[in-house]
Write an enzyme that holds these catalytic residues in place. Structure first.
Site, short mmCIF file in Angstrom:
data_model
loop_
_atom_site.label_atom_id
_atom_site.label_comp_id
_atom_site.label_asym_id
_atom_site.label_seq_id
_atom_site.Cartn_x
_atom_site.Cartn_y
_atom_site.Cartn_z
N ASP A 77 -12.48 101.40 53.05
CA ASP A 77 -12.89 101.03 54.40
C ASP A 77 -13.69 99.74 54.29
OD1 ASP A 77 -15.47 101.21 56.31
OD2 ASP A 77 -13.72 102.02 57.36
N ALA A 78 -13.34 98.74 55.08
CA ALA A 78 -13.94 97.41 54.92
C ALA A 78 -15.44 97.43 55.17
CB ALA A 78 -13.27 96.42 55.87
N ASP A 101 -8.39 89.80 58.35
CA ASP A 101 -7.02 89.77 58.89
C ASP A 101 -6.47 91.20 58.95
OD1 ASP A 101 -4.65 88.70 59.87
OD2 ASP A 101 -3.82 88.38 57.87
#
Length: 252
Positions: A116-117, A134
């Site tokens: 998870d970013a 992105d």
């Protein structure tokens, strides 16, 4: 074809050898890659995103959030062989498709992470000179990645002089398609331009108020174009300062 929690992953190829990744048969193209030719960035928004590295004096550490077919991290690996590149995607299926069909390869300089970013960014670690966002699902930018809190987390992971670059949408029917105000609240200054012939917009957030002169950016972009040997002019891709009004349709 493959499936992920976001749905069906569809890979197609045209007569010229370009490969396309899309979410579902009716979904928009998420990535366009010429396997084996990383410098050939086919999507104009990807050329715009890498042009934003002209804002960075010397990019040594780069984070790419959202892998798709791997066009951006593979390009960066080719033109910046001494840089450390982390590529993060929440779906392992996307990374596997990128490896199998698009020529995405990790090595000592390019590392992929299934994560998870937001959690990845908030995990203690070395700062980045550039963070490129992105990440999309079939409906647009995932809600958790469209908040001021997330953008502040990216800003907090920047090294001095670093930059955050984001691919966002301007399509009124797509989720989180008006991101510029949120970015403007999250960064000391914001640059933006509209990508030609698409609903994309590339935003460039800077954590400080120091002015980057147009001449300085143009000189750096021209130098990178020569050093990278890219088949497009980075100087023509540079964004302009965002003041709250829509940027020119043709960009910088």
């Amino acid at each position: 074809m493959a499936t992920s929690p976001s749905g069906l992953l569809v890979v197609t190829q045209d007569d010229e050898g370009r490969r396309f990744l899309q979410f579902g048969w009716l979904g928009a193209s998420q990535s366009v890659v010429w396997p084996g030719f990383p410098l050939r960035l086919e999507s104009d928004y990807t050329r715009a995103m890498v042009a934003a590295l002209a804002f960075v004096e010397e990019p040594r550490r780069i984070l790419v959030v959202g892998v798709g077919g791997g066009a951006i991290p593979m390009f960066l690996r080719a033109v910046l062989p001494q840089a450390h590149i982390d590529a993060v995607d929440i779906h392992p299926e996307v990374l596997e498709v990128a490896r199998r069909y698009f020529g995405f390869r990790e090595d000592a300089a390019l590392h992929s992470h299934v994560a998870d970013a937001r959690r990845f960014l908030e995990t203690p670690g070395l700062p980045y000179d550039a963070i490129l966002l992105d990440a999309f699902d079939p409906r647009g930018i995932p809600p958790v990645l469209a908040t001021r809190e997330f953008l502040l987390a990216t800003r907090a992971r920047l090294a001095p002089g670093g930059v955050v670059v984001g691919n966002v949408l301007r399509h009124p029917s797509r989720r989180n398609s008006s991101m510029a105000p949120t970015w403007k609240e999250s960064f000391a200054q914001l640059h933006a331009f509209t990508v030609e012939e698409s609903f994309n917009q590339v935003l460039v957030g800077l954590p400080d108020t120091g002015k980057r002169s147009r001449a300085e950016l143009n000189t750096r972009a021209e130098r990178l174009s020569r050093e990278w040997g890219v088949p497009f002019n980075l100087r023509t891709r540079l964004p302009r300062r965002y003041h709250g009004s829509p940027p020119s349709r043709r960009g910088a």
